[in-house]
Every structure is written in structure tokens, then in C-alpha cells.
Design a protein around this motif. Structure first.
Motif, mmCIF file in Angstrom:
data_model
loop_
_atom_site.group_PDB
_atom_site.id
_atom_site.type_symbol
_atom_site.label_atom_id
_atom_site.label_comp_id
_atom_site.label_asym_id
_atom_site.label_seq_id
_atom_site.Cartn_x
_atom_site.Cartn_y
_atom_site.Cartn_z
ATOM 1 N N UNK A 171 -9.666 2.664 -7.934
ATOM 2 C CA UNK A 171 -8.580 2.438 -9.235
ATOM 3 C C UNK A 171 -7.121 1.590 -8.634
ATOM 4 N N UNK A 172 -6.865 2.124 -7.510
ATOM 5 C CA UNK A 172 -5.687 1.405 -7.019
ATOM 6 C C UNK A 172 -5.873 -0.042 -6.794
ATOM 7 N N UNK A 173 -7.275 -0.390 -6.243
ATOM 8 C CA UNK A 173 -7.319 -1.767 -5.931
ATOM 9 C C UNK A 173 -7.592 -2.589 -7.316
ATOM 10 N N UNK A 174 -8.389 -1.811 -8.315
ATOM 11 C CA UNK A 174 -8.493 -2.454 -9.545
ATOM 12 C C UNK A 174 -7.116 -2.649 -10.293
ATOM 13 N N UNK A 175 -6.069 -1.785 -10.012
ATOM 14 C CA UNK A 175 -4.751 -2.040 -10.850
ATOM 15 C C UNK A 175 -3.715 -2.884 -10.096
ATOM 16 N N UNK A 176 -3.655 -2.959 -8.908
ATOM 17 C CA UNK A 176 -2.669 -3.663 -8.130
ATOM 18 C C UNK A 176 -3.153 -5.130 -7.759
ATOM 19 N N UNK A 177 -4.370 -5.491 -8.260
ATOM 20 C CA UNK A 177 -4.878 -6.836 -8.229
ATOM 21 C C UNK A 177 -5.575 -7.275 -9.369
ATOM 22 N N UNK A 178 -5.541 -8.526 -9.649
ATOM 23 C CA UNK A 178 -6.433 -8.732 -10.778
ATOM 24 C C UNK A 178 -7.789 -8.302 -10.765
#
Length: 328
Positions: A171-178
Motif C-alpha cells: 500500500x505504501x508503494x501504491x500511494x507513494x508512486x503513481x
């Protein structure tokens, strides 16, 4: 027909700087490439071979790309066993050619196929190796896929702490990058499910609210159906049966059996089990049990899925007062 084949074809075409006309020349009408890339037309086996040859004419040749395209095509056709075989072949060929990113991407697809066939331990074995060897840069967001799948595999295996850790990172990856909304929804679903399995229904419900916002923003039909499925399950755990029924009914409308019979079976098995676990045994659950049994009869299903279906039927009979019949 799904869109995975078309998405890979478009990515490979753009990476080589080819137009639709250039790729299609002497192979097919130019308009067909656009139809293939958007999932509105299915390619023949011969056309897939020809496209791979056009996209990868130089050594080491089209072998890895052809296997990759076939893997995506089989996924779109919901033939997960065949897709896993082609993905493994493509990953091995890519590794031999020194193409680390393609090898990583196709190994992740192989693991995803294994999960879809009900083999979480085998899937996790592959994903554990991949997550320790993330390629950089990662333009396709493959680590996000890997972390999400790892969370799902760990949840299926009862490894809740590890599942939550992987889902949080996804989820961090999904929200911190497009990220595509469907990818963000998948990571959110994985975290909500892992938290619910660990009995943290309050935080799980907070993530369900995030899923509802993503639904309002618009998601593809399958991603939307899976989001409703997750929200419905967690609503059951919170004792909100009316809301649970509404979400499960919407999931049933979106996860059409003719689109993916195996997914339809898993949805009906899982959603009916969630409701039965709270002592609910209404006609809606009986319909889901019967739909799961029909889907498994059509697809074959795994021994574990058939056992799951038998237990659901027995529990429904028990809750309806048919103790003797449930014990058979």
C-alpha cells in the motif's frame, strides 16, 4: 477476453518505438493491433508468433517474448495452469538472455497463476525469492504486485503478521508512486483482509472505507467486484449484515461466472463461509453454496476447494436444524 495480453503487446511495441502500422505491416490489418491492445479482439496462435518475431527479430530472438505473450494470453483466457507454464518458460529464457526485469516480471506472473489455482505455498516460495531481488528501476510496478501477492499468500497460509507487513509495504508503494487504481485497490484489499484475519476489524474497516472511495472513482469490473467482496466479508465480521449483503450482491453482479468460472467459485466459497461463520444461514447463502458447487463441477476445482464446499454445505444444514443430514 481480458487485457493482460494487450497491455504487454502495447508495452513491447512502445519500447521499440513502433507504430500500429509498422507492427502490423504484412501481418494483419493496422486496426487489429489497436483492438488487440485494448482487449477487444483475441489473437490467433499464428499471429502471436508473428508479432513476437516482428518485435524481437534479433538474437536471442523471440523465444522469451513469445512465451511471455502466450502466458498473458492464457491468463486472459483463465487457463492458469497453461499461463504458469508459459510464464516459467519465459522467465527461464529471459534469465538466460540476461533480461533480469522480464525474468522477474514473468516469475511474478507464474506465482499469481499458482495463487489462482489455490497453491499459496508454492506461490509464496517463488515470491519470497523475488522480493529479495527487486530490480531497479521498476517501471512496471512489479514489486507492488509481488508484495500484494505475498500478503495474499501469507493470509491463506495463516501467517498473519507477515501478511500485514507485506500488505502495508504494498500500500505504501501504491500511494507513494503513481499506480493504477486497480493496483491500489488490490493492495488495500490485501491489507484489509490480513487485518481482519488477525482480528483487527477496526483498522480493516478503515481500509474498506478507502476501497469505497476507490469504487466511487471507478474501477474495472473485476477489481470492483473483488473490492465489494472484501468489504462484504469484513462487514459480516462487524455484524453489519445488511451492508454485507449489499456488497456481496454487487460483487456477484460484477464477478460474472462466464468471465472467470474459477474466480466465481472462489468468491462464492469465501463469501458464504464468511457469513456462515457468523451464524447466518439465509437463502442468499444457499444460492452462493449452490453456485460454488456448480462452478467447481464445471472447472474441476482443487481437493481443498471441494472440501471447502462440502463444509459450507454441512454448516448451512446444521444452522438450519438439519444436524443428521449435516453429519453425513
Amino acid at each position: 477476453m481480458g487485457t493482460r495480453f494487450g497491455e504487454r503487446l502495447r508495452r513491447e511495441r512502445l519500447e521499440r518505438g513502433l507504430t500500429h502500422d509498422q507492427l502490423s505491416r504484412d501481418l494483419c490489418p493496422p486496426g487489429l493491433i489497436s483492438l488487440l491492445e485494448t482487449g477487444r479482439r483475441e489473437p490467433s496462435c499464428e499471429l502471436v508468433r508473428s508479432l513476437a518475431g516482428r518485435l524481437a527479430p534479433a538474437p536471442p530472438g523471440p523465444g522469451a517474448l513469445l512465451a511471455a505473450l502466450r502466458a498473458e494470453q492464457a491468463w486472459d483466457e483463465h487457463d492458469y495452469a497453461q499461463s504458469a507454464g508459459h510464464a516459467l518458460a519465459a522467465a527461464q529464457l529471459a534469465l538466460a538472455a540476461g533480461d533480469r526485469l522480464t525474468r522477474w516480471d514473468l516469475s511474478c506472473l507464474q506465482a499469481e497463476c499458482l495463487m489462482s489455482q489455490g497453491h499459496p505455498r508454492e506461490s509464496k516460495h517463488i515470491l519470497d525469492r523475488l522480493v529479495d531481488d527487486v530490480p531497479a528501476p521498476d517501471p512496471a510496478g512489479t514489486e507492488l504486485r509481488c508484495r500484494t501477492l505475498l500478503a495474499e499468500a501469507c493470509t491463506a497460509l495463516g501467517e498473519h503478521a507477515e501478511a500485514i507487513a507485506h500488505a502495508r509495504e504494498a500500500l505504501r508503494l501504491a500511494t507513494s508512486h503513481p499506480a493504477h487504481p486497480a493496483q491500489q485497490a488490490a493492495a488495500t484489499r490485501a491489507l484489509a483482509t490480513a487485518l481482519a484475519e488477525a482480528d483487527d476489524t477496526d483498522e480493516a474497516w478503515a481500509h474498506c472505507r478507502s476501497l469505497e472511495h476507490l469504487l466511487d472513482a471507478g474501477l474495472p469490473a473485476r477489481a470492483a467486484g473483488e473490492a465489494h467482496w472484501t468489504i462484504g466479508n469484513i462487514a459480516v465480521l462487524r455484524g453489519e449484515s445488511g451492508r454485507a449483503t449489499a456488497h456481496h450482491q454487487r460483487a456477484a453482479e460484477l464477478l460474472m461466472p462466464l468471465q472467470d468460472m474459477q474466480l466465481w467459485a472462489r468468491f462464492n466459497l469465501d463469501a458464504s463461509a464468511a457469513r456462515l461463520s457468523r451464524g447466518i444461514a439465509d437463502p442468499f447463502i444457499l444460492a452462493m453454496i449452490e453456485q460454488a458447487e456448480t462452478a467447481l463441477a464445471a472447472t474441476g476445482g482443487s481437493p481443498l476447494e471441494h472440501l471447502h464446499a462440502t463444509l459450507n454445505r454441512a454448516q448451512w444444514l446444521y444452522l438450519r436444524g438439519g444436524t443428521a443430514e449435516a453429519a453425513r
